[in-house]
Motif scaffolding. Structure first.
Motif, PDB file in Angstrom:
ATOM      1  N   ALA A  26       4.106  -4.709 -10.167  1.00 59.18           N
ATOM      2  CA  ALA A  26       5.575  -4.709 -10.048  1.00 59.18           C
ATOM      3  C   ALA A  26       5.974  -5.046  -8.603  1.00 59.18           C
ATOM      4  N   TYR A  27       5.182  -4.497  -7.667  1.00 63.29           N
ATOM      5  CA  TYR A  27       5.474  -4.765  -6.247  1.00 63.29           C
ATOM      6  C   TYR A  27       5.319  -6.259  -5.954  1.00 63.29           C
ATOM      7  N   ILE A  28       4.240  -6.845  -6.475  1.00 62.49           N
ATOM      8  CA  ILE A  28       3.998  -8.280  -6.235  1.00 62.49           C
ATOM      9  C   ILE A  28       5.118  -9.114  -6.873  1.00 62.49           C
ATOM     10  N   TYR A  29       5.503  -8.773  -8.097  1.00 58.48           N
ATOM     11  CA  TYR A  29       6.576  -9.535  -8.754  1.00 58.48           C
ATOM     12  C   TYR A  29       7.875  -9.433  -7.959  1.00 58.48           C
ATOM     13  N   LYS A  30       8.180  -8.220  -7.486  1.00 63.09           N
ATOM     14  CA  LYS A  30       9.417  -8.027  -6.710  1.00 63.09           C
ATOM     15  C   LYS A  30       9.375  -8.872  -5.425  1.00 63.09           C
ATOM     16  N   THR A  31       8.190  -8.889  -4.812  1.00 66.55           N
ATOM     17  CA  THR A  31       8.046  -9.679  -3.587  1.00 66.55           C
ATOM     18  C   THR A  31       8.294 -11.157  -3.894  1.00 66.55           C
ATOM     19  N   LEU A  32       7.677 -11.644  -4.964  1.00 65.20           N
ATOM     20  CA  LEU A  32       7.825 -13.064  -5.314  1.00 65.20           C
ATOM     21  C   LEU A  32       9.251 -13.388  -5.773  1.00 65.20           C
ATOM     22  N   ASP A  33       9.936 -12.382  -6.333  1.00 66.46           N
ATOM     23  CA  ASP A  33      11.334 -12.578  -6.758  1.00 66.46           C
ATOM     24  C   ASP A  33      12.253 -12.818  -5.572  1.00 66.46           C
ATOM     25  N   PHE A  34      11.951 -12.120  -4.483  1.00 68.00           N
ATOM     26  CA  PHE A  34      12.867 -12.160  -3.333  1.00 68.00           C
ATOM     27  C   PHE A  34      12.454 -13.125  -2.220  1.00 68.00           C
ATOM     28  N   ILE A  35      11.173 -13.409  -2.159  1.00 70.86           N
ATOM     29  CA  ILE A  35      10.720 -14.272  -1.049  1.00 70.86           C
ATOM     30  C   ILE A  35      10.252 -15.614  -1.591  1.00 70.86           C
ATOM     31  N   TYR A  36      10.923 -16.673  -1.123  1.00 69.14           N
ATOM     32  CA  TYR A  36      10.535 -18.031  -1.517  1.00 69.14           C
ATOM     33  C   TYR A  36       9.783 -18.678  -0.364  1.00 69.14           C
ATOM     34  N   ILE A  37       9.168 -19.789  -0.673  1.00 72.39           N
ATOM     35  CA  ILE A  37       8.421 -20.513   0.375  1.00 72.39           C
ATOM     36  C   ILE A  37       9.364 -20.920   1.517  1.00 72.39           C
ATOM     37  N   THR A  38      10.629 -21.192   1.171  1.00 69.98           N
ATOM     38  CA  THR A  38      11.602 -21.597   2.207  1.00 69.98           C
ATOM     39  C   THR A  38      11.894 -20.453   3.186  1.00 69.98           C
ATOM     40  N   PHE A  93       0.839  -1.207   0.000  1.00 65.97           N
ATOM     41  CA  PHE A  93       0.000   0.000   0.000  1.00 65.97           C
ATOM     42  C   PHE A  93       0.877   1.262   0.000  1.00 65.97           C
ATOM     43  N   ILE A  94       1.919   1.246   0.838  1.00 62.35           N
ATOM     44  CA  ILE A  94       2.816   2.400   0.917  1.00 62.35           C
ATOM     45  C   ILE A  94       3.654   2.499  -0.368  1.00 62.35           C
ATOM     46  N   GLY A  95       4.138   1.335  -0.843  1.00 57.47           N
ATOM     47  CA  GLY A  95       4.942   1.321  -2.072  1.00 57.47           C
ATOM     48  C   GLY A  95       4.157   1.907  -3.241  1.00 57.47           C
ATOM     49  N   VAL A  96       2.868   1.536  -3.321  1.00 57.06           N
ATOM     50  CA  VAL A  96       2.034   2.014  -4.434  1.00 57.06           C
ATOM     51  C   VAL A  96       1.685   3.492  -4.259  1.00 57.06           C
TER      52      VAL A  96
END
Lengths: 257, 263
Positions: free
Chosen positions: B183-195, B171-174
């Motif tokens: 883009a925010y969601i993609y960046k999050t998924l790029d950096f955070i894995y299930i592990t 919310f703050i990023g947007v």
């Protein structure tokens, strides 16, 4: 050993210290099957402690307790305790109803946990028990919505839920008005006479004692100072006994005259 | 000097005694986990009280921490021209550290104090003795069920806090950094894995064990009537918060050693 078979409850030479004070000093007690034994005594005489030793809520320092052929003081496993608690009911002074449950739930609780019957059948048993103690139709109420006397009666219904053959009552009429007290004592008497239960009733209440006792034991300062029938107690000239029964105002001589 | 040493010695003996009692209690309660009857219904009821009723508090806390973290991170990253990494910083901070710890501290305050007060009151009014004479083991019925409920519920609440924290950061990023939400969601998924979630969830379960055990232990050892209930409630919150923070340090070290990609 032969002797202990004649009695349902035997306590031999019980000694117990609580917070540095000797509360039981060699107490001996014997209760026959189907008998109602009333333990009388002043506050702090050790009556409730004795009752709690019999049910296993307290452990005496020394001595032996045998209940229904089981040597309670030699119990080491939870299984042994469970066997005892399935046979012996205990009515707490304050009722000790589970305050998060309704009356029906309180009474159905031990039935559901131990008998494996359906919830519907457990609730039927609950209704029967509630009507036995004169609380029919009150099952949906919470303990906080009831008077002291009703809580005691509901607690008695829960105590009877597993059909115990021995019932221990800790001050069943304390804090109740004479009418409620009478109804509770009638209930205990009926259970004893018709149900054939063996009972120990700890009380200060002389009226209750004479109404329901087959035998009375009087505890004073951790010792049994007299044991006998209600009639023997009425006639007793022991100062402690007569003072307790007739009050400190009336000396023994006055009563005789 | 000798007096101070004596007092210090007494303090350490008290701590050792408490810790010993605590460990014995935990072993006793958890040792009954597979004894019959299993008290599944009671455990589910406790999961509802501890878990479901904590959802609004944990949700709000997760969201607000994500928002605050987002605001501060954007500010700092902006100085290096790297605001697009706000998603990674907020996400990793939430799932690895803030999510489990904040959730545990809040549950300790809300549910831990409640458990301790409830058991303490039951002890004072002799309801625990009543359970005993009805041939129901009070430790199994009251403590084991609550501890298991805490262990199961804490990871779920942590996952909720993590998710809402990430949402708060987005919310703050947007709104503040002008990052497109996709883009925010993609960046999050790029950096955070299930592990990355797993160590946090393991920590959460251990925190659940701590909260449940401390609260039940404090409730079961109440002395001195209603005043004692108040004392035990305070102790339950203070001790479980302390144990959560101390165990977090050790668990982070252990998890980083065993699971290097966490670091």
């Amino acid at each position: 050993m032969e002797k202990s078979r004649e009695y349902v409850i035997v306590a031999e030479d019980l000694w117990m210290t609580l917070e540095g004070k000797q509360v039981l000093k060699g107490v001996d007690l014997r209760v026959e099957s189907g008998e109602a034994l009333v333990i009388l005594g002043r506050s702090g005489a050790g009556k409730s402690v004795l009752l709690q030793c019999i049910i296993g809520l307290m452990t005496p320092d020394s001595g032996r307790i045998i209940v229904d052929g089981m040597e309670v003081t030699a119990f080491t496993t939870e299984k042994e305790w469970k066997k005892l608690w399935m046979k012996v009911g205990f009515l707490f002074q304050g009722g000790a109803l589970f305050d998060s449950m309704t009356l029906s739930e309180n009474i159905a609780f031990p039935i559901l946990k131990h008998t494996g019957i359906t919830e519907k059948r457990a609730l039927d048993c609950t209704e029967e028990l509630l009507s036995l103690v004169g609380l029919e139709g009150e099952g949906k109420k919470l303990p906080s919505e009831l008077s002291g006397g009703m809580q005691k009666r509901a607690s008695l219904a829960r105590t009877l839920a597993l059909g115990p053959s021995i019932v221990l009552y800790d001050e069943p009429t304390s804090g109740l008005d004479p009418v409620t007290s009478d109804s509770i004592s009638r209930l205990i008497k009926d259970l004893n006479r018709q149900g054939g239960n063996t009972s120990i009733i700890v009380t200060h209440d002389i009226r209750l004692a004479f109404q329901i006792a087959d035998h009375i034991a009087m505890l004073e300062d951790g010792k049994v100072i007299m044991a006998g029938t209600p009639e023997e107690f009425r006639r007793s000239e022991m100062e402690h006994v007569s003072r307790f029964i007739y009050g400190s105002e009336q000396p023994v001589a006055g009563r005789e005259g | 000097m000798i007096n101070s040493l004596r007092q210090l010695g007494r303090f350490f003996i008290r701590c050792a005694r408490y810790f010993g009692e605590f460990i014995l209690f935990a072993v006793k309660a958890m040792g009954m986990l597979f004894d019959r009857p299993p008290f599944i219904r009671e455990t589910i009821v406790q999961m509802y009280h501890i878990g479901v009723r904590s959802v609004p508090l944990i949700g709000l806390a997760g969201l607000s921490i994500g928002i605050v973290l987002g605001m501060q991170t954007i500010d700092i990253l902006g100085k290096f021209g790297a605001t697009q990494y706000v998603a990674a910083v907020v996400g990793l901070s939430m799932v690895e550290e803030l999510g489990p710890v904040i959730t545990a501290l809040l549950v300790a305050g809300r549910a831990g104090s409640g458990i301790s007060a409830e058991l303490g009151s039951m002890l004072v009014t002799r309801q625990i003795d009543a359970l005993k004479v009805l041939a129901i083991n009070p430790v199994k019925y009251l403590a084991t069920t609550r501890i298991v409920a805490c262990i199961l519920v804490l990871p779920l609440l942590t996952a909720l806090a993590d998710f809402l924290g990430i949402l708060g950061g987005m919310f703050i990023g947007v709104t503040q950094a002008g990052i497109h939400y996709q883009a925010y969601i993609y960046k999050t998924l790029d950096f955070i894995y299930i592990t990355d979630f797993l160590p946090g969830l393991i920590k959460a379960s251990v925190f659940g064990l701590i909260i449940g055990t401390v609260a039940c232990h404090e409730g079961f050892k109440v002395q001195g009537g209603t005043e004692g209930v108040g004392r035990s409630t305070t102790s339950a919150v203070v001790l479980s918060s302390l144990m959560i923070l101390i165990s977090d340090v050790y668990m982070t070290k252990i998890l980083v050693t065993l699971w290097p990609e966490v670091g």
